[in-house]
Scaffold this motif. Structure first.
Motif, PDB file in Angstrom:
ATOM      1  N   ARG A  89       0.824  -1.201   0.000  1.00 22.37           N
ATOM      2  CA  ARG A  89       0.000   0.000   0.000  1.00 22.37           C
ATOM      3  C   ARG A  89       0.861   1.254   0.000  1.00 22.37           C
ATOM      4  O   ARG A  89       1.948   1.256   0.537  1.00 22.37           O
ATOM      5  N   GLY A  90       0.344   2.346  -0.593  1.00 22.25           N
ATOM      6  CA  GLY A  90       1.124   3.554  -0.846  1.00 22.25           C
ATOM      7  C   GLY A  90       1.769   4.188   0.366  1.00 22.25           C
ATOM      8  O   GLY A  90       2.828   4.774   0.258  1.00 22.25           O
ATOM      9  N   ILE A  91       1.149   4.063   1.525  1.00 23.33           N
ATOM     10  CA  ILE A  91       1.720   4.720   2.699  1.00 23.33           C
ATOM     11  C   ILE A  91       3.086   4.113   2.998  1.00 23.33           C
ATOM     12  O   ILE A  91       3.225   2.914   3.196  1.00 23.33           O
ATOM     13  N   HIS A  92       4.111   4.968   3.016  1.00 20.56           N
ATOM     14  CA  HIS A  92       5.472   4.563   3.336  1.00 20.56           C
ATOM     15  C   HIS A  92       6.068   3.594   2.323  1.00 20.56           C
ATOM     16  O   HIS A  92       7.043   2.917   2.603  1.00 20.56           O
ATOM     17  N   GLN A  93       5.484   3.511   1.160  1.00 21.59           N
ATOM     18  CA  GLN A  93       6.010   2.673   0.099  1.00 21.59           C
ATOM     19  C   GLN A  93       6.182   3.539  -1.143  1.00 21.59           C
ATOM     20  O   GLN A  93       5.185   4.048  -1.666  1.00 21.59           O
ATOM     21  N   PRO A  94       7.410   3.728  -1.611  1.00 24.04           N
ATOM     22  CA  PRO A  94       7.579   4.562  -2.799  1.00 24.04           C
ATOM     23  C   PRO A  94       6.912   3.943  -4.016  1.00 24.04           C
ATOM     24  O   PRO A  94       6.983   2.729  -4.218  1.00 24.04           O
ATOM     25  N   GLN A  95       6.266   4.770  -4.796  1.00 29.95           N
ATOM     26  CA  GLN A  95       5.658   4.336  -6.042  1.00 29.95           C
ATOM     27  C   GLN A  95       6.659   4.573  -7.169  1.00 29.95           C
ATOM     28  O   GLN A  95       7.274   5.629  -7.263  1.00 29.95           O
ATOM     29  N   HIS A  96       6.793   3.569  -8.014  1.00 28.37           N
ATOM     30  CA  HIS A  96       7.738   3.620  -9.121  1.00 28.37           C
ATOM     31  C   HIS A  96       6.970   3.808 -10.418  1.00 28.37           C
ATOM     32  O   HIS A  96       6.018   3.066 -10.695  1.00 28.37           O
ATOM     33  N   PHE A  97       7.397   4.773 -11.194  1.00 26.51           N
ATOM     34  CA  PHE A  97       6.650   5.202 -12.377  1.00 26.51           C
ATOM     35  C   PHE A  97       7.258   4.684 -13.672  1.00 26.51           C
ATOM     36  O   PHE A  97       8.480   4.534 -13.789  1.00 26.51           O
TER      37      PHE A  97
END
Lengths: 111, 115
Positions: B98-106
């Motif tokens: 889940r997005g909280i505290h997890q970097p999203q990679h584009f």
């Protein structure tokens, strides 16, 4: 209203100097921040992140500082290189899945 | 290093036509996202997707938009009847959890041009 924004739209630095890119946020409930770099024609590239229970985090040539008192975030790049030229975005997450991006600062590195 | 891949890199479509943008997220990631960036503006969240259903969506993500994970690797964004204002860069992202505290990679995005 609530926002994540940047103080300066463009920052010009000489190669080898240190760069500081700033970001202001207005929601004290924000608990996670990320800096992204976006080069022309590419997607945002993760640089470094910081949680709200920290005030500093270091990576390779980059440091992020978080000042919760004044709701301010900064990205410091040491010994700036031409390859650092890009638009830099801060982004925040507030207890959801979605990233909220700021408007971006363009970093220009000249020789 | 694993990366998010998007196809096509540029899509030109007539107004009113349907368009499907494709993404292959990083293989062990569980959360998937679509964002868009209108020229000269900031990146805006559209939708997040987890466990084969929408987790969250923005006001932009109206009935004209849909997402799907048709198989174990692809993640698609469909716009049913495109409008001129849909012209933008569309970015897919993924995160391990889940997005909280997890970097999203584009990914590098699909440039959608509506004529």
């Amino acid at each position: 209203g609530e926002s994540v924004g940047l103080h300066l739209p463009t920052l010009s630095v000489q190669e080898g100097d240190n760069s500081i890119i700033n970001c202001a946020y207005s929601n004290s409930a924000s608990d996670y921040f990320i800096w992204y770099k976006q080069e022309s024609g590419k997607g945002p590239q993760f640089i470094i992140d910081i949680r709200s229970n920290m005030d500093k985090r270091q990576g390779q040539r980059v440091t992020v500082l978080l000042n919760k008192t004044v709701k301010h975030l900064s990205l410091q790049i040491a010994a700036t290189q031409p390859g650092d030229s890009a638009v830099y975005f801060c982004a925040e997450i507030r207890n959801t899945d979605k990233l909220i991006f700021g408007t971006g600062t363009r970093l220009q590195v000249f020789p | 290093e694993p990366e998010v891949t998007q196809t096509p890199s540029h899509q030109v479509t007539q107004m009113g036509q349907e368009v499907i943008l494709r993404c292959v997220p990083i293989s062990n990631h569980l959360y998937f996202y679509w964002y868009r960036q209108i020229l000269g503006q900031k990146v805006e969240f559209l939708v997040s997707f987890y466990n084969n259903e929408i987790s969250e969506k923005s006001e932009i993500f109206d009935d004209q938009f849909s997402v799907e994970r048709p198989d174990g690797s692809n993640f698609t964004l469909k716009i049913r009847s495109t409008k001129l204002e849909d012209s933008a860069m569309y970015f897919c992202a993924s995160s391990p959890d889940r997005g909280i505290h997890q970097p999203q990679h584009f990914g590098d995005g699909t440039r959608l041009s509506i004529l």
